[in-house]
Design an enzyme around this catalytic site. Sequence first.
Site, mmCIF file in Angstrom:
data_model
loop_
_atom_site.group_PDB
_atom_site.id
_atom_site.type_symbol
_atom_site.label_atom_id
_atom_site.label_comp_id
_atom_site.label_asym_id
_atom_site.label_seq_id
_atom_site.Cartn_x
_atom_site.Cartn_y
_atom_site.Cartn_z
ATOM 1 N N LYS A 204 39.559 43.738 45.512
ATOM 2 C CA LYS A 204 39.420 42.678 45.698
ATOM 3 C C LYS A 204 39.428 41.829 47.001
ATOM 4 O O LYS A 204 40.271 42.428 47.854
ATOM 5 C CB LYS A 204 39.545 41.760 45.015
ATOM 6 C CG LYS A 204 39.467 42.015 43.244
ATOM 7 C CD LYS A 204 39.482 40.464 42.715
ATOM 8 C CE LYS A 204 38.885 40.590 40.824
ATOM 9 N NZ LYS A 204 38.394 40.844 40.970
ATOM 10 N N ARG B 134 36.573 45.564 30.736
ATOM 11 C CA ARG B 134 35.890 46.256 29.427
ATOM 12 C C ARG B 134 36.187 47.549 29.251
ATOM 13 O O ARG B 134 36.286 48.038 28.405
ATOM 14 C CB ARG B 134 34.406 46.614 30.229
ATOM 15 C CG ARG B 134 33.793 47.191 31.214
ATOM 16 C CD ARG B 134 33.145 47.133 31.462
ATOM 17 N NE ARG B 134 32.494 45.712 32.600
ATOM 18 C CZ ARG B 134 31.604 44.976 33.473
ATOM 19 N NH1 ARG B 134 30.569 46.113 33.529
ATOM 20 N NH2 ARG B 134 31.519 44.490 34.188
HETATM 21 N N1 BES Z 1 38.857 40.097 35.697
HETATM 22 C C1 BES Z 1 37.558 39.987 36.585
HETATM 23 C C2 BES Z 1 36.379 38.610 36.996
HETATM 24 C C3 BES Z 1 37.044 37.098 37.199
HETATM 25 C C4 BES Z 1 36.167 37.280 38.477
HETATM 26 C C5 BES Z 1 37.390 37.114 36.700
HETATM 27 C C6 BES Z 1 36.232 36.039 39.248
HETATM 28 C C7 BES Z 1 37.800 35.347 37.020
HETATM 29 C C8 BES Z 1 37.523 34.925 38.238
HETATM 30 C C9 BES Z 1 36.697 41.383 36.431
HETATM 31 O O1 BES Z 1 37.579 42.229 36.138
HETATM 32 C C10 BES Z 1 36.079 41.677 37.768
HETATM 33 O O2 BES Z 1 36.586 42.059 39.279
HETATM 34 N N2 BES Z 1 34.684 41.532 37.188
HETATM 35 C C11 BES Z 1 33.611 42.025 38.544
HETATM 36 C C12 BES Z 1 32.543 43.005 37.793
HETATM 37 C C13 BES Z 1 31.659 44.028 38.325
HETATM 38 C C14 BES Z 1 32.678 44.789 39.578
HETATM 39 C C15 BES Z 1 30.516 44.281 37.653
HETATM 40 C C16 BES Z 1 32.715 41.276 39.296
HETATM 41 O O3 BES Z 1 33.289 39.888 38.459
HETATM 42 O O4 BES Z 1 32.999 41.081 40.238
HETATM 43 ZN ZN ZN Z 2 38.539 43.377 37.916
#
Ligand code: BES
Ligand code: ZN
Length: 496
Positions: free
Chosen positions: A275, A349
């Site tokens: 990230k 997931r």
């Molecule tokens: N934990 C994150 C989702 C999240 C993002 C929660 C911002 C709270 C605030 C999750 O694990 C994630 O990173 N999801 C990705 C999925 C994508 C790679 C398909 C996302 O939402 O960018």
């Molecule tokens: Zn994530």
Amino acid sequence: MEFQYTKAISPEMNADAYVFFSFKDEALLQKKLQSIQKELQVTIDKNALSDFTGKDTQVNVYYAGDKRIILSGLGKKEKYNLEVLRNSTARAAKYAEGIKLSSIAVEILKASGKVEDVIGAETEAIILGLYKFNKYKKDKKDENNEGKKEITSVILFGDAGQPNKINKVIADAQALAEAVNFTRDLGNEPSNVMYPEEFSRIIAAEGKTGNFEVKIFNKSELTKMKMGGILGVGQGSMREPRLAMLRYNGGKAKDKPIVIVGKGVTFDTGGISIKPAAGMENMKMDMNGGAAVAGIFKALGQLKLKINVIGLIPMAENMPDGAAFKPGDILTAYNGMTIEVQNTDAEGRLLLADALAYADQFEPKYIVDMATLTGAALVALGHTATIAVTNDDSLYKKLERAGKETHERLWQLPSWDDYDKLIDSDVADVCNIGVGRVAGSITAGMFLKRFVNENKWCHLDIAGTGMAPKQMSEYVPKYSTGVGVRLITRFLMNEI
Ligand code: BES
Ligand code: ZN
Ligand code: ZN
């Protein structure tokens, strides 16, 4: 915090201030002021009162004789509901604490609806509104902390009926609100403190005192169980993954359990699909779904509901590392399904896949999962509503009702087969991301749906509602909100 109930209001009550509520309505306000003055045997200066209108954002303090009187506005009578009361109560409690009082006597508002609901709302709002996470701020010289006092005692007064009955209503609301604050604490703890082993230890300790059973599966047990999703996500971290299983048996032996699953990623760096730096610190709250499950069990143990509930919290820390899982890797989940990992940041997931598949053996009445799953949830609904994706509309309706009652509101997104196709993989049974960025919260839900078998299931994406970038209401603070605890506990209460 100690709560007491007394039927009659008297000028001799043992509290630093009296809290009263008023609507924005001149006649009602006048009537209210007269009764306050009569009951407390004081006269409030007319000039002081003239600036109070009962607006729903207003809270004022008056000094009359040797008494403090706090008036908190409720806004227009036509717009009144329990949420208005929660906010007005929390605002008054925070005001009282702000002027360094330690005890308050709060009017039990005579309003439409059941008096039990009024008492529940007031009790919850006080405890939730006064929540703070300041355990790491020990320096008393800090200006903000100097001479700080806390509200430690609350008297609820008004003729609401039998003390036995009312005391139980208060105790239940208190237990529930304290469970929410427990969940908030778990979420707000940094990940150097709250990693899977520690999270498990805290849950196991709660189970010992809290009337529920806890079984923790460690890494070698997860390996034997072939929980490839949890292990895959956890393999890049020096902190080993865990799966916590909680059991509350309040119902009859033959009653099918409701299974509650919560994402327990104690820190989400994104892994190799790392990230951006900005805001990454918030990913210490990526276990808020799991923390909500823990809070629900804490509440259940106290409320003694006649229902069987199983909790599953898969836990891992998602790190980039030489040993970490990588894009392109194929994992095998607990049910034998293979998953192509195209993005290691879609890790929640993967953990949930194992837990949802594991839930099947309990022949659940329902499965509900809660997860801070997608950034797309924030984009769609902000921090105001939780996204729901389900394979059973009647289950959704029940959750939606609990959402309205607790003001932890849900909004359903479709789960049509058209969306399911988006997570097909060329090389495995399923891919862990959809196509491009379209319908991100739905495709995440569709992925989970593939692991729930024939069970009635609803997925709640709390990425927006579980973590707040600012204070959301008078009783929903910045950062970890504890969302899900009041919602699901209410849903379970409605099931009995
Ligand atoms: N934990 C994150 C989702 C999240 C993002 C929660 C911002 C709270 C605030 C999750 O694990 C994630 O990173 N999801 C990705 C999925 C994508 C790679 C398909 C996302 O939402 O960018
Ligand atoms: Zn994530
Ligand atoms: Zn995550």
